[in-house]
Design a protein around this motif. Structure first.
Motif, short mmCIF file in Angstrom:
data_model
loop_
_atom_site.label_atom_id
_atom_site.label_comp_id
_atom_site.label_asym_id
_atom_site.label_seq_id
_atom_site.Cartn_x
_atom_site.Cartn_y
_atom_site.Cartn_z
N ARG A 83 44.51 38.08 42.18
CA ARG A 83 44.01 39.47 42.27
C ARG A 83 45.17 40.42 42.61
N ALA A 84 46.01 40.02 43.58
CA ALA A 84 47.07 40.92 44.05
C ALA A 84 48.16 41.13 42.99
N LEU A 85 48.33 40.15 42.10
CA LEU A 85 49.40 40.26 41.09
C LEU A 85 48.91 40.96 39.82
N CYS A 86 47.60 41.22 39.74
CA CYS A 86 47.05 41.83 38.52
C CYS A 86 46.60 43.27 38.77
N ASP A 87 46.48 44.03 37.67
CA ASP A 87 45.97 45.40 37.77
C ASP A 87 44.45 45.42 37.83
N VAL A 88 43.82 44.40 37.23
CA VAL A 88 42.37 44.37 37.08
C VAL A 88 41.86 42.99 37.46
N VAL A 89 40.76 42.95 38.22
CA VAL A 89 39.98 41.71 38.35
C VAL A 89 38.65 41.96 37.65
N PRO A 101 30.23 39.75 45.06
CA PRO A 101 31.60 39.69 45.60
C PRO A 101 32.19 41.08 45.83
N ARG A 102 33.24 41.14 46.69
CA ARG A 102 33.97 42.39 46.90
C ARG A 102 35.19 42.46 46.00
N LEU A 103 35.75 41.30 45.63
CA LEU A 103 36.87 41.23 44.69
C LEU A 103 38.13 41.93 45.21
N THR A 104 38.34 41.84 46.53
CA THR A 104 39.51 42.44 47.16
C THR A 104 40.53 41.34 47.49
N THR A 105 41.69 41.77 48.01
CA THR A 105 42.78 40.82 48.30
C THR A 105 42.86 40.53 49.80
N ALA A 109 48.55 39.56 51.53
CA ALA A 109 49.11 40.90 51.45
C ALA A 109 49.16 41.30 49.98
N GLY A 110 48.93 42.58 49.69
CA GLY A 110 49.03 43.03 48.30
C GLY A 110 47.89 43.98 47.98
N PRO A 111 48.06 44.76 46.91
CA PRO A 111 47.08 45.79 46.58
C PRO A 111 45.79 45.21 46.01
N ASN A 112 44.67 45.92 46.24
CA ASN A 112 43.42 45.57 45.56
C ASN A 112 43.52 46.00 44.10
N PRO A 113 43.11 45.13 43.17
CA PRO A 113 43.10 45.54 41.76
C PRO A 113 41.89 46.43 41.47
N VAL A 114 41.94 47.11 40.33
CA VAL A 114 40.75 47.79 39.82
C VAL A 114 39.71 46.72 39.47
N ARG A 115 38.46 46.96 39.84
CA ARG A 115 37.40 45.98 39.58
C ARG A 115 36.67 46.36 38.30
N VAL A 116 36.49 45.38 37.42
CA VAL A 116 35.77 45.62 36.16
C VAL A 116 34.63 44.62 36.08
N VAL A 117 33.42 45.13 35.88
CA VAL A 117 32.23 44.28 35.78
C VAL A 117 31.68 44.41 34.36
N ASP A 167 41.42 49.61 25.71
CA ASP A 167 41.02 50.70 26.62
C ASP A 167 41.72 50.56 27.98
N LEU A 168 41.76 49.33 28.49
CA LEU A 168 42.38 49.12 29.81
C LEU A 168 43.88 49.40 29.74
N ALA A 169 44.53 48.92 28.66
CA ALA A 169 45.97 49.17 28.52
C ALA A 169 46.25 50.67 28.46
N ALA A 170 45.35 51.43 27.79
CA ALA A 170 45.54 52.88 27.69
C ALA A 170 45.44 53.56 29.06
N ARG A 171 44.76 52.91 30.00
CA ARG A 171 44.68 53.43 31.38
C ARG A 171 45.85 52.94 32.23
N GLY A 172 46.79 52.19 31.62
CA GLY A 172 47.92 51.64 32.39
C GLY A 172 47.57 50.35 33.10
N LEU A 173 46.46 49.73 32.71
CA LEU A 173 46.01 48.50 33.35
C LEU A 173 46.25 47.33 32.38
N GLY A 174 47.40 46.67 32.52
CA GLY A 174 47.80 45.67 31.52
C GLY A 174 47.73 44.23 31.99
N LYS A 175 47.62 44.02 33.29
CA LYS A 175 47.53 42.64 33.82
C LYS A 175 46.08 42.39 34.20
#
Ligand code: NAP
Length: 254
Positions: A83-89, A101-105, A109-117, A167-175
């Motif tokens: 989760r922490a190494l990716c832009d999206v979970v 789930p909360r889908l947080t990290t 340590a590390g940032p929470n990714p954007v969550r996509v359901v 669509d996700l890549a266009a938002r800058g979300l590539g991982k």
């Protein structure tokens, strides 16, 4: 074999920095995580990794949906690291329905990714944590037009997985980390949308339950997808790192 879930804080920090800089990391788990850290090879601009924890008999949950926990502590840590190494979970509606789930990290340590359901039929209520806890930006992806928001989530109408990746890549979300469940990981595999698979196998037999993979029927063993894998010990479980390279069932290279 060494336990690959035992990662020193300094090594983890170095991997987070490598992610930030878009370079392969160093250290004992560099080979496992490097494909996530370097620029995408696919034309859609995404690196997509699927992950499941399954029993020896290929189940990811009991028939009633209970799945906590098939993998041990090492698998939980590995999942939070992904989760922490990716832009999206990204998860399917069945997972949100059963696990909420909360889908947080929170384990690393590390940032929470954007969550996509993915909820094609918009069946999930807004009361689920991902739509109401404000822990991270959240997208609800559906096939049905309707309200632009679902609780705190932004609604995206996109019935097509390759289209969703664009669509996700266009938002800058590539991982993109596809965390489950089985139908969702299978849909990405069937669409030829997975670069890698991290499959944890736990020493458990259920004899019943929700399957890990559901794909078009294979008529003979030779029709099955067969890969090279790299095994890693993570606590009591085995993690298999598999390069899928966007292969599709029925379309594999010998
Ligand atoms: N072991 C692991 O690694 C792992 C990881 C994640 C999840 N899980 C477990 O896997 C199970 C879910 O996996 P899955 O393959 O069944 O589904 P999934 O891949 O999470 O989600 C896919 C489908 O769930 C369906 N769904 C089922 N019940 C639903 C409901 N009440 N509301 C909305 N949608 C619902 C939706 O189908 P429609 O198209 O019909 O709307 C949706 O398209 C859960 O038990 C979860 O605990 C295990």
């Amino acid at each position: 074999m060494p336990d690959d879930s035992a990662l020193a804080d300094a090594e983890w920090t170095a991997l987070l920095e490598a992610r930030h800089r878009g370079v392969p990391g160093a250290g004992p788990l560099a080979a496992l995580f490097a494909p996530l850290l370097v620029p995408a090879a696919a034309a859609d601009g995404c690196v997509v990794i699927g992950r499941l924890a399954q029993t020896l008999d290929g189940r990811i949950a009991c028939a009633n949906g209970a799945s906590q926990w098939i993998g041990g502590r090492g698998d939980i840590l590995h999942t939070h690291r992904l989760r922490a190494l990716c832009d999206v979970v990204l998860v399917g509606a069945g997972t949100v329905h059963h696990d909420d789930p909360r889908l947080t990290t929170r384990e690393v340590a590390g940032p929470n990714p954007v969550r996509v359901v993915l909820d094609p039929q918009r069946r999930l209520p807004v009361t689920h944590k991902v739509f109401s806890d404000g822990a991270a930006p959240t997208l609800l992806v559906t096939s049905l037009p309707g309200a632009a928001r679902h609780g705190q989530a932004e609604v995206v109408v996109q019935p097509d997985l390759p289209g969703l990746l664009r669509d996700l890549a266009a938002r800058g979300l590539g991982k993109i980390f596809v965390e489950g469940g089985g139908r969702t990981v299978s849909a990405f595999l069937a669409a030829g949308c997975l670069d890698r698979l991290h499959l944890t196998v736990a020493p458990v037999i259920l004899g019943s339950g929700i399957p890990a993979f559901t794909l078009p029927e294979a008529a003979c063993i030779g029709d099955g997808l067969r890969f090279r894998w790299t095994p890693h010990v993570i606590g009591d479980d085995m993690l298999f790192d598999i390069a899928l390279d966007r292969v599709k069932p029925g379309n594999q290279v010998a």
